[in-house]
Design an enzyme around this catalytic site. Structure first.
Site, PDB file in Angstrom:
ATOM      1  N   LYS A   1      65.504  26.086  79.976  1.00 37.08           N
ATOM      2  CA  LYS A   1      64.571  25.991  81.110  1.00 37.08           C
ATOM      3  C   LYS A   1      65.387  25.813  82.370  1.00 37.08           C
ATOM      4  O   LYS A   1      66.544  25.388  82.318  1.00 37.08           O
ATOM      5  CB  LYS A   1      63.650  24.779  80.925  1.00 37.08           C
TER       6      LYS A   1
ATOM      7  N   ASP B   1      57.692  30.677  85.734  1.00 33.88           N
ATOM      8  CA  ASP B   1      56.979  29.418  85.449  1.00 33.88           C
ATOM      9  C   ASP B   1      56.260  29.053  86.745  1.00 33.88           C
ATOM     10  O   ASP B   1      56.120  29.916  87.628  1.00 33.88           O
ATOM     11  CB  ASP B   1      57.966  28.315  85.013  1.00 33.88           C
TER      12      ASP B   1
HETATM   13  P1  NDP Z   1      51.334  28.884  88.641  1.00 32.03           P
HETATM   14  O1  NDP Z   1      52.305  28.456  89.665  1.00 32.03           O
HETATM   15  O2  NDP Z   1      50.905  30.304  88.582  1.00 32.03           O
HETATM   16  O3  NDP Z   1      49.999  27.999  88.764  1.00 32.03           O
HETATM   17  C1  NDP Z   1      50.024  26.612  88.669  1.00 32.03           C
HETATM   18  C2  NDP Z   1      48.644  26.080  89.029  1.00 32.03           C
HETATM   19  O4  NDP Z   1      48.629  24.677  88.869  1.00 32.03           O
HETATM   20  C3  NDP Z   1      48.289  26.342  90.483  1.00 32.03           C
HETATM   21  O5  NDP Z   1      46.911  26.480  90.584  1.00 32.03           O
HETATM   22  C4  NDP Z   1      48.777  25.067  91.170  1.00 32.03           C
HETATM   23  O6  NDP Z   1      48.098  24.801  92.387  1.00 32.03           O
HETATM   24  C5  NDP Z   1      48.448  24.033  90.131  1.00 32.03           C
HETATM   25  N1  NDP Z   1      49.397  22.898  90.225  1.00 32.03           N
HETATM   26  C6  NDP Z   1      50.747  22.963  90.177  1.00 32.03           C
HETATM   27  N2  NDP Z   1      51.280  21.742  90.322  1.00 32.03           N
HETATM   28  C7  NDP Z   1      50.238  20.909  90.467  1.00 32.03           C
HETATM   29  C8  NDP Z   1      50.128  19.524  90.664  1.00 32.03           C
HETATM   30  N3  NDP Z   1      51.203  18.746  90.736  1.00 32.03           N
HETATM   31  N4  NDP Z   1      48.879  18.987  90.751  1.00 32.03           N
HETATM   32  C9  NDP Z   1      47.780  19.787  90.670  1.00 32.03           C
HETATM   33  N5  NDP Z   1      47.820  21.107  90.490  1.00 32.03           N
HETATM   34  C10 NDP Z   1      49.028  21.661  90.394  1.00 32.03           C
HETATM   35  O7  NDP Z   1      51.936  28.400  87.237  1.00 32.03           O
HETATM   36  P2  NDP Z   1      51.542  28.882  85.787  1.00 32.03           P
HETATM   37  O8  NDP Z   1      50.094  29.172  85.692  1.00 32.03           O
HETATM   38  O9  NDP Z   1      52.521  29.910  85.382  1.00 32.03           O
HETATM   39  O10 NDP Z   1      51.904  27.576  84.930  1.00 32.03           O
HETATM   40  C11 NDP Z   1      50.942  26.534  84.701  1.00 32.03           C
HETATM   41  C12 NDP Z   1      51.433  25.665  83.560  1.00 32.03           C
HETATM   42  O11 NDP Z   1      51.584  26.455  82.377  1.00 32.03           O
HETATM   43  C13 NDP Z   1      52.803  24.991  83.763  1.00 32.03           C
HETATM   44  O12 NDP Z   1      52.800  23.747  83.091  1.00 32.03           O
HETATM   45  C14 NDP Z   1      53.753  25.940  83.066  1.00 32.03           C
HETATM   46  O13 NDP Z   1      54.940  25.291  82.656  1.00 32.03           O
HETATM   47  C15 NDP Z   1      52.905  26.323  81.872  1.00 32.03           C
HETATM   48  N6  NDP Z   1      53.281  27.570  81.222  1.00 32.03           N
HETATM   49  C16 NDP Z   1      53.312  28.757  81.908  1.00 32.03           C
HETATM   50  C17 NDP Z   1      53.637  29.922  81.251  1.00 32.03           C
HETATM   51  C18 NDP Z   1      53.589  31.245  81.920  1.00 32.03           C
HETATM   52  O14 NDP Z   1      53.768  32.263  81.222  1.00 32.03           O
HETATM   53  N7  NDP Z   1      53.315  31.336  83.209  1.00 32.03           N
HETATM   54  C19 NDP Z   1      54.060  29.915  79.834  1.00 32.03           C
HETATM   55  C20 NDP Z   1      53.902  28.620  79.189  1.00 32.03           C
HETATM   56  C21 NDP Z   1      53.563  27.508  79.877  1.00 32.03           C
HETATM   57  P3  NDP Z   1      48.600  25.464  93.758  1.00 32.03           P
HETATM   58  O15 NDP Z   1      48.031  26.844  93.749  1.00 32.03           O
HETATM   59  O16 NDP Z   1      48.022  24.582  94.805  1.00 32.03           O
HETATM   60  O17 NDP Z   1      50.090  25.426  93.717  1.00 32.03           O
END
Ligand code: NDP
Length: 444
Positions: free
Chosen positions: A126, A166
């Site tokens: 990571k 991510d």
């Molecule tokens: P994105 O950046 O596309 O989206 C993240 C979302 O979560 C956004 O809506 C963001 O809001 C919100 N967010 C982020 N940090 C916070 C916080 N501290 N408090 C509240 N809301 C928050 O990321 P992903 O969708 O790719 O990833 C989401 C999760 O899934 C993570 O934990 C990641 O590690 C996990 N994951 C992702 C994978 C992937 O293929 N993308 C694979 C496996 C796991 P805002 O728009 O305001 O930033």
């Protein structure tokens, strides 16, 4: 003192400033107790758990770049290569101000077991940086990505370590990173996944984590003589995982009532309008207030709150520790059937325990969101054979992988007299393969 307790104490003492890493190791080792106790002498002699909880390598580096005002900014970059006993290191790059050594180590540790669960030959890694792409111009994001890659390229490669997206790292960032890797090395190879379709990306990679989450949730419900059809679903997040979980859940006949971002959340009694959500988040990169402005029937609230909405299924898809004990209590009071984690470690340890004690089906992220990395591994396969598969081919492989993961974690739990405990099942099933590979390859 038992071997597990000894190692937990050692990990806490050594990494006292890294609470998320300690939390992840505690959750995994606690649920591996029955397996470890069966072979305690052998594993202790091999120092198996000490080796498993110590990353192979952690690089931390300076990332200087110039902003649009001509000022020099300096961020910190990280890559942890945790364990490559079953394949090249594989795991995303997180770009978020909260990124630090402990967060990267917790994510890398979890990735080892997740990648093992996919059944594909990928080890765990990571990386990321405390850089925040939010509010930056495209040129600034490119300047950061270029600088980041001038250091990272020394440690990665198609057969050695293959980073991906991510939080904060989407198609735009992967494109800039790939361009700089190519320039620095002169190699056109599958060194990153989540690439654009015009330069080696895989169809269905964008959808994979969210779709996979919903496939495994449906599999879980079917195993309990039910299905997602007609269910009310609450989702947190409005990013890549959340959007495609909402899409697939809706396609399977569920109604998704909520989504959220880091400033607020939406309750839409008509079901989330996916086209509008994609326009707001994927195209215009706006806040969720823009959704409310175009959909007056929906309600918008500042802060967090999706877990107070009555639902059958909850899918946390935003970030770590976003569902705590109070949230779990609200969900149980509202008779939630299942919680499946789209994000990495979104549920606190206390909340997980509470949900399990109250007979809520719970699938942890390392199993439920493994569809993303599994499809990244399918992207690697396509890059190696210089071919592209159709959307349907990739999606059907993803569906098969998620069905297998469900079967494996369910069977592992049954083997250790913990039927229905998918946390234990996922940790055991993921651990068994890594353990066997580590012991077979001797000390290194
Ligand atoms: P994105 O950046 O596309 O989206 C993240 C979302 O979560 C956004 O809506 C963001 O809001 C919100 N967010 C982020 N940090 C916070 C916080 N501290 N408090 C509240 N809301 C928050 O990321 P992903 O969708 O790719 O990833 C989401 C999760 O899934 C993570 O934990 C990641 O590690 C996990 N994951 C992702 C994978 C992937 O293929 N993308 C694979 C496996 C796991 P805002 O728009 O305001 O930033």
């Amino acid at each position: 003192m038992s071997y597990v307790d000894e190692v937990l104490r050692r990990v806490s003492d050594k990494n006292y400033s890294e609470p998320e890493f300690i939390q992840a190791v505690t959750e995994v080792l606690e649920s591996l107790r029955p397996v470890i106790e069966k072979h305690e002498d052998k594993y202790r002699k091999e120092a198996l758990l000490e080796r498993l909880t110590e990353p192979d390598r952690l690089v931390k580096f300076k990332v200087p770049w110039v902003d649009d005002n001509g000022n020099i900014q300096v961020n910190t970059g990280y890559r942890v290569q945790f364990n490559n006993s079953i394949g090249p290191y594989k795991g995303g790059l997180r770009l978020h101000p909260s990124v630090n050594t402990g967060i990267i180590k917790f994510l890398g540790f979890e990735q080892v077991f997740k990648n093992s669960l996919t059944g594909l030959p990928i080890g765990g890694g990571k990386g990321g940086s405390d850089f925040d792409p939010k509010g930056k111009s495209d040129r600034e994001v490119m300047a950061f990505c270029n600088s980041f890659m001038t250091e990272l390229y020394k440690y990665i490669g198609a057969d050695c370590d293959v980073p991906a997206g991510d939080i904060g790292t989407g198609a735009r960032e992967i494109g800039y990173l790939y361009g700089m890797y190519k320039k620095l090395t002169g190699r056109y190879e599958g060194v990153l996944t989540g690439k654009g379709l015009s330069y080696g990306g895989s169809l269905a990679r964008k959808e994979a984590t969210g779709y996979g989450l919903v496939y495994i949730t449906d599999e879980l419900l079917k195993d309990h003589n039910d299905s997602l059809k007609g269910k009310e679903v609450v989702v947190s997040g409005a990013g890549n995982v959340a959007i495609y979980a909402i899409e697939k859940a809706t396609q399977l006949g569920a109604k998704v009532l909520t989504c959220s971002d880091s400033t607020g959340w939406i309750y839409d009694p008509d079901g989330i309008d996916l086209e509008l959500l994609k326009e707001v988040k994927e195209e215009k990169r706006e806040r969720l207030t823009a959704y409310k402005a175009k959909k007056p029937n929906a309600e918008y609230y500042e802060g967090k709150g999706v877990w107070s909405v009555k639902c059958d299924v909850a899918l946390p898809c935003a970030t770590q520790n976003e569902l705590d004990l109070d949230d779990a209590k609200m969900l149980v009071e509202n008779h939630v059937l299942a919680v499946c984690e789209g994000a990495n470690m979104p549920t606190t340890l206390e909340a997980t325990e509470y949900l399990k004690e109250n007979n809520v089906y719970f699938i942890p992220g390392k199993a439920a969101n493994a569809g993303g990395v599994a499809t990244s591994a399918l992207e690697m396969s396509q890059n190696s054979e210089r071919l592209s598969w159709t959307f349907e081919e990739v999606d059907s492989k993803l569906h098969g992988i998620m069905t297998n993961i469900y079967k494996n974690i369910s069977d592992a739990a049954i083997r250790y007299d913990c039927e229905g405990d998918y946390v234990v099942g996922a940790n055991i099933a993921g651990f068994e393969k890594v353990c066997d590979a580590m012991l077979s390859q001797g000390l290194y």
